[in-house]
Design a protein around this motif. Structure first.
Motif, PDB file in Angstrom:
ATOM      1  N   ALA A 225       0.751  -1.131  -0.146  1.00  0.00           N
ATOM      2  CA  ALA A 225       0.064   0.094  -0.062  1.00  0.00           C
ATOM      3  C   ALA A 225       0.730   1.273   0.029  1.00  0.00           C
ATOM      4  N   GLY A 226       0.293   2.364  -0.511  1.00  0.00           N
ATOM      5  CA  GLY A 226       1.005   3.601  -0.394  1.00  0.00           C
ATOM      6  C   GLY A 226       1.626   3.824  -1.777  1.00  0.00           C
ATOM      7  N   ILE A 348      -5.536  -9.290   5.914  1.00  0.00           N
ATOM      8  CA  ILE A 348      -4.141  -9.543   5.184  1.00  0.00           C
ATOM      9  C   ILE A 348      -3.098  -8.260   5.727  1.00  0.00           C
ATOM     10  N   ALA A 349      -2.122  -8.853   6.088  1.00  0.00           N
ATOM     11  CA  ALA A 349      -1.030  -7.868   6.597  1.00  0.00           C
ATOM     12  C   ALA A 349      -0.681  -6.964   5.227  1.00  0.00           C
ATOM     13  N   THR A 350      -0.269  -5.499   5.651  1.00  0.00           N
ATOM     14  CA  THR A 350      -0.102  -4.912   4.747  1.00  0.00           C
ATOM     15  C   THR A 350       1.125  -3.885   5.062  1.00  0.00           C
ATOM     16  N   ALA A 411      -4.811   2.707   6.406  1.00  0.00           N
ATOM     17  CA  ALA A 411      -4.865   3.399   4.953  1.00  0.00           C
ATOM     18  C   ALA A 411      -4.799   4.930   5.026  1.00  0.00           C
ATOM     19  N   LYS A 412      -6.016   5.347   5.872  1.00  0.00           N
ATOM     20  CA  LYS A 412      -6.279   6.793   5.983  1.00  0.00           C
ATOM     21  C   LYS A 412      -5.094   7.420   6.345  1.00  0.00           C
ATOM     22  N   TYR A 413      -4.207   6.895   7.633  1.00  0.00           N
ATOM     23  CA  TYR A 413      -3.024   7.758   8.098  1.00  0.00           C
ATOM     24  C   TYR A 413      -1.816   7.350   7.692  1.00  0.00           C
ATOM     25  N   LEU A 414      -1.571   6.135   7.029  1.00  0.00           N
ATOM     26  CA  LEU A 414      -0.313   5.526   6.938  1.00  0.00           C
ATOM     27  C   LEU A 414       0.010   5.441   5.435  1.00  0.00           C
ATOM     28  N   ASP A 415      -0.948   6.056   4.484  1.00  0.00           N
ATOM     29  CA  ASP A 415      -0.676   5.602   3.174  1.00  0.00           C
ATOM     30  C   ASP A 415      -0.235   6.879   2.427  1.00  0.00           C
ATOM     31  N   LYS A 416      -0.549   8.134   3.139  1.00  0.00           N
ATOM     32  CA  LYS A 416      -0.609   9.534   2.647  1.00  0.00           C
ATOM     33  C   LYS A 416       0.194  10.351   3.719  1.00  0.00           C
ATOM     34  N   GLY A 417       1.269  10.780   3.388  1.00  0.00           N
ATOM     35  CA  GLY A 417       1.880  11.807   4.309  1.00  0.00           C
ATOM     36  C   GLY A 417       3.489  12.062   3.869  1.00  0.00           C
ATOM     37  N   THR A 418       4.026  12.519   4.785  1.00  0.00           N
ATOM     38  CA  THR A 418       5.450  13.093   4.698  1.00  0.00           C
ATOM     39  C   THR A 418       6.510  12.390   5.304  1.00  0.00           C
ATOM     40  N   LEU A 419       7.356  11.824   4.670  1.00  0.00           N
ATOM     41  CA  LEU A 419       8.508  11.142   5.450  1.00  0.00           C
ATOM     42  C   LEU A 419       9.630  12.159   5.523  1.00  0.00           C
ATOM     43  N   SER A 420      10.192  12.324   6.557  1.00  0.00           N
ATOM     44  CA  SER A 420      11.560  13.225   6.794  1.00  0.00           C
ATOM     45  C   SER A 420      12.500  12.546   7.526  1.00  0.00           C
TER      46      SER A 420
END
Length: 691
Positions: A225-226, A348-350, A411-420
């Motif tokens: 995902a992501g 299913i593990a994601t 999916a709501k919180y972990l698939d769209k965001g900013t990695l720094s």
């Protein structure tokens, strides 16, 4: 993470300013001594989770909600005396405590598995339906809020070939092929176990044949995902659309989410794969093998029993016309944080690719605040690697903690965001450097000059972090967030490659960092910066003042801090892993086995900035609670909502546990085939642990 499988090669050749140089300047500026900060460790008001009685498996709800909301509790203080050092083939706990073994490697989860056999004759099918090998990170998920019945999710990091195969591995010579059954046993010994456990009297046991019991191994299909999912990078003959990966490997640290799921961290996965052809830069940066894979799994390819290229996929050499005709992309499905819903046996593990790809060591989330994004902090466990933060695009809705479609919440919180990635500055401040196409690198150019898309950045997380100028660290391991104030703690296990060439100098006496230390920080307004300080320096008690900057004594000396976790009362638990490779390079490991210590830290905001948070004036507040058996790493931490039971893991012992007894403190009467195990610790009088 076990030192015996750590990546000993320095993969980071970026030349970014080493943390040792920044620390040197910071310590010089702040005139770091063994004094000051007497308020750094204090007793404070914490939070306790309400608990209710347990029930049977049949009575449990099919999709239980996470534990109830916290309610106030009285102030807490540590209530045990620090243990003396120990070097025996047994576990040691404080007076008034008892400890027993739970779910030792090879314990059946259902009737498909035979009981564990000391002669090593268990089959790969047995191991697929039993607890795996080398227990590591874990978490307790209560059923209906219960402190007597729940789901214990445990990582199984790697294998000890000699313990798994008492007669030794076969087929490991040049040009030989590994037997398929041996390889399947090794694959099935890796991964994650979900164990339904229940307390009967004072003893915890696995509820055999529970619908919740299951295994995830190095062969279990998982969703991707992501941003990386369905990209050209992850399309394989197994998953032609790039929506799935096969297996999870070298699961070391862990994390959880506010909505009640488990996160397992894939750490030293890269060397399980081999590329004997042209190795691209992103594979070199993570350490893909170039001659043979670590376990030689690829050599079992072609066996008459092989199904769906189960072994061939570990050879990622480009040999066909494209990625759908060979396994060049198989490795790109590894290196992520993997979300598991333990409450839903059909889920299913994601793999959450937006959170980056590297040698993950756990994931701790920030204190949730309604209407604000969630942050997750994770380390990259290798010498001179980095610390990362992922911030969700979505803002936290407390109602999501009660939803039963937990992977949809993920999916709501972990698939769209900013990695720094973190840069530590000389003045005790720090900056989070985003890894996006518009990010500016050290040379002033944008990250888009190096990578064309976000999925390419994430696949090459280490390279992107090099480009923007992150601070190389001394093996960043586990992270933990103080639930009372949001301070973030991270263990820096050690770095014996730290020298003058890589950035140390005479002003920083911790040359050849064999002891490690713990750092902490707190994000500040604006969400792009933080302030930081060293919490404690590992050292033996007899070292000089320049080395033993935290004033540790024989009652709390430590080295190679690794596992770290807070309970909801605000007690910080610190575990060590001095390992068995390199012949015990520090003096602490020569005096005591690996251990778990406890402390109640004050807030970083209360720091006066004049020294380490644990120092000569208050070092007695750091206490040794547990000592493990000879050669074993102490890792993984979990607890019940009423704090009357805690769980930890003993990994890679050499002569433990004692046969015929579940007493973790019993010394075996002779030589035994060792089994990594969970240890259950309780007070003999049934009271809360630690206080």
């Amino acid at each position: 993470m076990s030192k015996s499988i750590s990546d000993k090669v320095v993969r980071n050749q970026a030349g970014n300013a080493p943390f040792s140089a920044i620390l040197e300047a910071n310590l010089s500026r702040r005139m770091l001594t063994r004094g000051g900060l007497s308020a750094a460790l204090t007793v404070f008001s914490g939070g306790m989770l309400a608990a209710c009685g347990g029930g049977s498996d049949s009575a449990a709800a099919p999709a239980p909600a996470p534990a109830p909301d916290p309610v106030p509790t009285p102030k807490v203080a540590l209530g045990f005396e620090s243990l003396p050092m120990s070097m025996t083939d047994a576990c040691v706990v404080p007076a008034g405590y008892v400890a027993h073994v739970l779910g030792a490697w090879g314990t059946p989860l259902n009737d498909k598995a035979a009981e564990w056999k000391s002669d090593g004759s268990n089959t790969s099918e047995d191991l697929l339906n039993s607890t795996g090998m080398h227990h590591d990170g874990m978490h307790y998920f209560p059923l209906n809020g219960s402190s007597t019945e729940g789901l214990l999710v445990v990582n199984h990091e790697y294998i000890d070939e000699n313990a798994l195969h008492p007669n030794g591995q076969t087929g490991t010579g040049a040009g030989e092929k590994r037997p398929a059954e041996e390889v399947r046993k090794e694959i099935n010994a890796h991964g994650v176990a979900v164990m339904h456990i229940k307390k009967s009297g004072s003893v915890w046991e696995i509820v055999k044949n529970s619908k919740y019991n299951r295994r995830f191994t190095s062969a279990t299909p998982m969703a991707l995902a992501g941003p990386v999912a369905k990209s050209e990078w992850v399309k394989t003959p197994f998953s032609k659309d790039g929506s799935q990966a096969r297996g999870t490997n070298n699961n070391c640290g862990n994390g959880t989410t506010p909505w009640g799921t488990y996160i397992t961290a894939e750490e030293n996965w890269a060397s399980c794969f081999v590329n004997t052809g042209t190795v691209p830069a992103h594979q070199k940066r993570v350490g893909v093998a170039t001659k043979t894979g670590r376990y030689l799994w690829e050599t079992a390819a072609g066996d008459a029993s092989e199904k769906d290229a189960e072994f061939a996929r570990f050879n990622i050499t480009a040999s066909g016309a494209d990625a759908l005709s060979d396994w060049r992309n198989e490795v790109n499905g590894f290196g992520y944080l993997v979300e598991i819903d333990p409450y839903d046996p059909a889920s299913i593990a994601t793999k959450r690719t937006a959170m980056g790809r590297f040698a993950h060591e756990g994931a701790a989330y920030s204190v949730p605040e309604a209407g604000k994004p969630l942050a997750f902090y994770t380390g990259d466990d290798s010498r001179f690697e980095y610390i990362y933060r992922y911030v969700s695009d979505a803002v936290w809705d407390p109602a999501d903690a009660k939803r039963t479609d937990r992977l949809a919440v993920g999916a709501k919180y972990l698939d769209k965001g900013t990695l720094s990635v973190a840069r530590f500055n000389e003045d005790g401040s720090g900056t989070w450097l985003p890894l996006t196409l518009d990010s500016v690198g050290k040379d002033g150019s944008k990250l888009s000059t190096q990578y064309k898309t976000l999925d390419e950045i994430l696949l090459n997380t280490r390279g992107a972090a090099d480009f923007v100028g992150a601070t190389p660290m001394d093996r960043p391991e586990w992270t933990a967030v103080n639930p009372t104030n949001g301070d973030v703690y991270l263990t820096l296990t050690n770095n014996t490659s730290r020298n003058a060439t890589t950035g140390t100098n005479a002003a920083n006496p911790r040359l050849n960092n064999v002891n490690g230390h713990i750092i902490r920080w707190h994000d500040v307004a604006g969400n792009t910066s933080f302030k930081w300080e060293i919490f404690v320096f590992g050292s033996n008690a007899g070292a000089d003042a320049d080395t033993n900057r935290s004033g540790l004594t024989t009652l709390n000396q430590l080295a190679s801090p690794d596992g770290i976790a807070f309970d909801d009362r605000g007690i910080l638990w610190v575990q060590t892993d001095n390992g068995i490779d390199g012949g015990r390079k520090n003096d602490v490991a020569k005096a005591t086995n690996d251990q778990m210590l406890a402390v109640i830290p004050g807030a970083l905001a209360d720091s006066k900035g004049t020294g380490p948070a644990i120092n000569a004036s208050n070092q007695g507040d750091l206490r040794r609670f547990f000592v493990g058996p000879n050669e074993a790493e102490i890792t993984g931490f979990a607890y019940t909502p009423d704090y009357r039971t805690i769980f930890l893991n003993v990994q890679h012992p050499v002569n433990w546990p004692a046969y015929g007894s579940n007493d973790a403190t019993a010394v075996p009467s002779g030589k035994v085939r060792p089994r990594s195990s969970t240890v259950v610790i309780q007070k003999a009088d049934g009271g809360p642990v630690g206080v």
